[in-house]
Each structure stands twice: as structure tokens, then as C-alpha cells.
Design an enzyme around this catalytic site. Structure first.
Site, short mmCIF file in Angstrom:
data_model
loop_
_atom_site.label_atom_id
_atom_site.label_comp_id
_atom_site.label_asym_id
_atom_site.label_seq_id
_atom_site.Cartn_x
_atom_site.Cartn_y
_atom_site.Cartn_z
N ASP A 67 -8.72 -6.02 -6.28
CA ASP A 67 -8.50 -4.69 -5.72
C ASP A 67 -8.98 -3.59 -6.67
O ASP A 67 -9.27 -3.84 -7.85
CB ASP A 67 -7.01 -4.48 -5.39
CG ASP A 67 -6.09 -5.01 -6.47
OD1 ASP A 67 -6.53 -5.14 -7.64
OD2 ASP A 67 -4.92 -5.30 -6.17
N ASN A 136 8.00 -6.22 -5.39
CA ASN A 136 8.23 -6.17 -3.94
C ASN A 136 7.56 -7.34 -3.22
O ASN A 136 7.51 -7.37 -2.00
CB ASN A 136 7.73 -4.83 -3.38
CG ASN A 136 6.23 -4.67 -3.51
OD1 ASN A 136 5.55 -5.56 -4.01
ND2 ASN A 136 5.72 -3.54 -3.07
N HIS A 138 4.34 -8.19 -3.44
CA HIS A 138 2.93 -8.03 -3.06
C HIS A 138 2.03 -8.96 -3.89
O HIS A 138 2.35 -9.33 -5.01
CB HIS A 138 2.47 -6.57 -3.14
CG HIS A 138 2.25 -6.03 -4.51
ND1 HIS A 138 2.13 -4.69 -4.79
CD2 HIS A 138 2.08 -6.64 -5.72
CE1 HIS A 138 1.91 -4.51 -6.07
NE2 HIS A 138 1.88 -5.67 -6.66
N GLU A 143 1.06 -4.97 0.46
CA GLU A 143 2.45 -4.56 0.36
C GLU A 143 3.27 -5.15 1.51
O GLU A 143 2.72 -5.60 2.52
CB GLU A 143 2.52 -3.03 0.41
CG GLU A 143 1.64 -2.33 -0.62
CD GLU A 143 2.18 -2.41 -2.05
OE1 GLU A 143 2.84 -3.41 -2.41
OE2 GLU A 143 1.92 -1.48 -2.83
P1 PGA Z 1 2.12 -6.75 -13.36
O1 PGA Z 1 1.68 -6.48 -11.86
O2 PGA Z 1 1.33 -7.89 -13.84
O3 PGA Z 1 1.76 -5.45 -14.07
O4 PGA Z 1 3.59 -7.01 -13.33
C1 PGA Z 1 1.61 -7.55 -10.99
C2 PGA Z 1 1.28 -7.05 -9.61
O5 PGA Z 1 1.68 -5.93 -9.27
O6 PGA Z 1 0.63 -7.79 -8.86
#
Ligand code: PGA
Length: 249
Positions: A67, A136, A138, A143
Site C-alpha cells: 500500500d 483493528n 487490518h 480496514e
Molecule cells: P505495525 O503496523 O507494524 O506498525 O504495528 C502493522 C499494520 O498496521 O499492519
């Protein structure tokens, strides 16, 4: 779903780096899907060390990132294009023309998303997709309430994601509100998946992903039906999984 519980973040990073290195050794022209965020940072660092020592080469591989924030240029230090250059691409022998990230500045978003899907398809599909997971649930920027049928598309970021990602920005207000992300369908088409989670704040989400109902409320739960998905967590992120396993035994 295969579950691997590493001791701590360092152990998790080492294991992840070895899986990716193994893929590159066994299939030098492999197509990797990579992720940004805090979790894979140490894994990328270890891979750069392996590349320096000539244990692995990225020369023939292609990399597609999950992304990119909408409206950030790759020169912007907060963009994922910049992140990947800084932490991996500029430090290993990958050819720049073999690195792909959605164009956050695209004027025609639908066209950009379709072009990204076409590039993945023309490369032969993704062999191994690395994923993080948001609190959450995702994966990529898919999301909660996402469609499991979506390919690469423009997404509106959840408040929880904006809060979590504000750690990379000066203020919460600076975090972009939208992004272009591979969809769940794109991710599910990868032939192999390696999801990393570290830290106690991910423990409940990891538990829901593995043992919860498969539901768009927890986008990562869809990985339960992927034929070749590995969830690699450290003990802190896996603590609820271990409680569950102890109950079953
Ligand atoms: P993080 O993010 O590795 O910074 O915890 C993971 C994500 O949001 O997919």
C-alpha cells in the site's frame, strides 16, 4: 493456518528474515509482496546484513508493496515508497525497476489500481506476501468492514489506524486519511503468506484472527481459509493463542 511462536521481537525478526532469505535462495526470481510499519523493520535490517554478506541476492526478484498513502510522493519521508527505499531497496542489490508501490500521486485512481493488479499478474503473481496486522485486524490498509472481494483500491483509513500510524508523523493531523491498498482478494491470491505480529497490544487481535469468526469485522480472519498462511508471532502477541492451546491440551 500455521502458527509459529517466537520468543521475542528479535527472534521473530530472525525467523522472518530466514523465511524470506530461503525463498530468495530457492527461487532467485521470486515475486515478493512486502509490508511497511514498525513490525518488519528488524527483519529488513537482518536481510540487508545477509545481502551484504552475499548470503542472499535480490537481483532477480520483484517486490510489490501492499500500500501507499494517497497524495504522498515517494520523495516524502512519510511515504511508504521512501520507507522501503530507506530500509531495504537502497541497501540490497534489487533493481529499482523491479520494485513496485502504488502511486500515491495518481490522478486516475481506478486506472492506477487496475495497472497495479496487471503488473502483479504479469509478474506471475506473488509467491510470498509478508503482512503485518493492525490492532483493528487490518491487513494492508483493508480496514474492518472491507469487502473480501476487493482488489487494489482506494481506502479510507480507520480512526484507529490513523492513531496507530501517527507515531510516524509529527502530529495526528498529518496522517493521510486515504491510501491505495492491495485488496483482500489480491492478498489471498498470493501463493504463500507470512503474517508477523509483535507485542501484547496485538494479542487480542491475533487471537480473533486465528480463532474468531471469519468476518470482514476482522479482515485478517480471512487468512484462516488461505491454503498456505503462516502466522509468526512473538510470545507477547501470541499469549492468548497459548492460553487457548493450553486449554485444548
Ligand atoms: P505495525 O503496523 O507494524 O506498525 O504495528 C502493522 C499494520 O498496521 O499492519
Amino acid at each position: 493456518m500455521r502458527i509459529v511462536i517466537a520468543k521475542d521481537y528479535e527472534d521473530l525478526s530472525r525467523k522472518a528474515a530466514h523465511v524470506i532469505a530461503g525463498q530468495l535462495i530457492m527461487r532467485p526470481d521470486t515475486v515478493l509482496g512486502l509490508a511497511t510499519g514498525a513490525t518488519p523493520l528488524r527483519c529488513y535490517e537482518l536481510l540487508t546484513h545477509m545481502a551484504e554478506e552475499k548470503l542472499v541476492s535480490f537481483r532477480q526478484c520483484k517486490i510489490f508493496n501492499l500500500d501507499e498513502y494517497y497524495s504522498l510522493s515517494p520523495e516524502n519521508p512519510q511515504s511508504y515508497g521512501y520507507f522501503m527505499k530507506q530500509h531495504l531497496f537502497s541497501r540490497v542489490d534489487i533493481l529499482p525497476e523491479n520494485t513496485f508501490i502504488p502511486n500515491g500521486l495518481a490522478e486516475n485512481i481506478a486506472q492506477e489500481c487496475q495497472a497495479y493488479e496487471d503488473l502483479i499478474r504479469r509478474a506471475g503473481g506473488i509467491d510470498l506476501q509478508l503482512l503485518g496486522i493492525g490492532r483493528n485486524g487490518h491487513i494492508g490498509f483493508n480496514e474492518p468492514d472491507v469487502s473480501f472481494e476487493a482488489f487494489t483500491h482506494l481506502v479510507a483509513l480507520d480512526q484507529d489506524t490513523i492513531q496507530a500510524n501517527s507515531k510516524f508523523f509529527n502530529t495526528r493531523e498529518e496522517v493521510p486519511k486515504t491510501a491505495i491498498s492491495m485488496g483482500i482478494k489480491t492478498i489471498m491470491q498470493a501463493r504463500g503468506i507470512l503474517l508477523l505480529a509483535s507485542g501484547a497490544e496485538k494479542a487480542e487481535t491475533v487471537y480473533q484472527m486465528v480463532y474468531g469468526k471469519i468476518s470482514p469485522d476482522v479482515p485478517a480472519s480471512v487468512l484462516q481459509i488461505h491454503p498456505n498462511a503462516t502466522v509468526l508471532v512473538d510470545e507477547a502477541a501470541g499469549q492468548r493463542l497459548q492460553e487457548m492451546q493450553n486449554k485444548v491440551l
